[in-house]
Write a protein that holds these residues in place. Structure first.
Motif, PDB file in Angstrom:
ATOM      1  N   SER A  41       0.834  -1.206   0.000  1.00  0.00           N
ATOM      2  CA  SER A  41       0.000   0.000   0.000  1.00  0.00           C
ATOM      3  C   SER A  41       0.866   1.252   0.000  1.00  0.00           C
ATOM      4  O   SER A  41       2.008   1.237   0.477  1.00  0.00           O
ATOM      5  CB  SER A  41      -0.894   0.028   1.245  1.00  0.00           C
ATOM      6  N   ARG A  98       0.143   5.775   0.241  1.00  0.00           N
ATOM      7  CA  ARG A  98      -0.805   6.879   0.354  1.00  0.00           C
ATOM      8  C   ARG A  98      -0.169   8.131  -0.227  1.00  0.00           C
ATOM      9  O   ARG A  98       0.887   8.553   0.227  1.00  0.00           O
ATOM     10  CB  ARG A  98      -1.185   7.131   1.808  1.00  0.00           C
ATOM     11  N   SER A 141      -0.475  12.225  -1.180  1.00  0.00           N
ATOM     12  CA  SER A 141      -1.117  13.462  -0.750  1.00  0.00           C
ATOM     13  C   SER A 141      -0.828  14.554  -1.759  1.00  0.00           C
ATOM     14  O   SER A 141       0.210  14.533  -2.426  1.00  0.00           O
ATOM     15  CB  SER A 141      -0.584  13.904   0.617  1.00  0.00           C
ATOM     16  N   TYR A 175      -6.179  13.182  -1.030  1.00  0.00           N
ATOM     17  CA  TYR A 175      -5.392  11.994  -0.720  1.00  0.00           C
ATOM     18  C   TYR A 175      -5.785  10.847  -1.651  1.00  0.00           C
ATOM     19  O   TYR A 175      -6.903  10.796  -2.143  1.00  0.00           O
ATOM     20  CB  TYR A 175      -5.623  11.553   0.729  1.00  0.00           C
ATOM     21  N   GLN A 178      -5.410   6.749  -1.227  1.00  0.00           N
ATOM     22  CA  GLN A 178      -4.981   5.531  -0.548  1.00  0.00           C
ATOM     23  C   GLN A 178      -5.000   4.395  -1.555  1.00  0.00           C
ATOM     24  O   GLN A 178      -6.047   4.107  -2.137  1.00  0.00           O
ATOM     25  CB  GLN A 178      -5.904   5.214   0.629  1.00  0.00           C
TER      26      GLN A 178
END
Length: 121
Positions: A17, A19, A21, A79, A81
């Protein structure tokens, strides 16, 4: 002057994973839709996902169920994810925002500089 600054890209193994921004700054009056695009080597830039100011979202079929877009309107930040990443997700990811600045008569699109996401098999 308006800027979109992305962060969070990198190298991850398949199944992992990340993330991302993207923060918008400058003389911003209003931000409408915010979105993430990506461009893989030798391919055209494609829309990954978008979110309206009211929170409505849409996703490319290839990322549904794995990616989630969200935004913090107070921080002018969006964001992304990304879960269950696969090598096919390897690309430069670009943030996009349609926004009104106080030096523009109308809202227009702004782009971030892009952040590299590499997924190893």
């Amino acid at each position: 002057q308006v800027q979109l600054v992305e962060s969070g890209g990198g190298l991850v193994q398949a199944g992992g994973s990340l993330r991302l921004s993207c923060a918008a700054s400058g003389s911003i009056v209003r931000i409408n839709t915010m979105a993430w695009y990506r461009q893989a080597p030798g391919k055209q830039r494609e829309l990954v996902t978008a979110i309206t100011s009211a929170g409505s979202t849409n996703y490319a079929d290839s990322v549904k169920g794995r990616f989630t877009i969200s935004r913090d309107n107070a921080k002018n930040t969006v964001y992304l994810q990304m879960n269950s990443l696969s090598p096919e997700d390897t690309a430069v990811y670009y943030c996009n925002a349609n926004l009104k600045s106080d030096y523009l008569q109308r809202a227009r699109d702004f782009w971030g500089q892009g952040t590299q996401v590499t997924v190893s098999s």
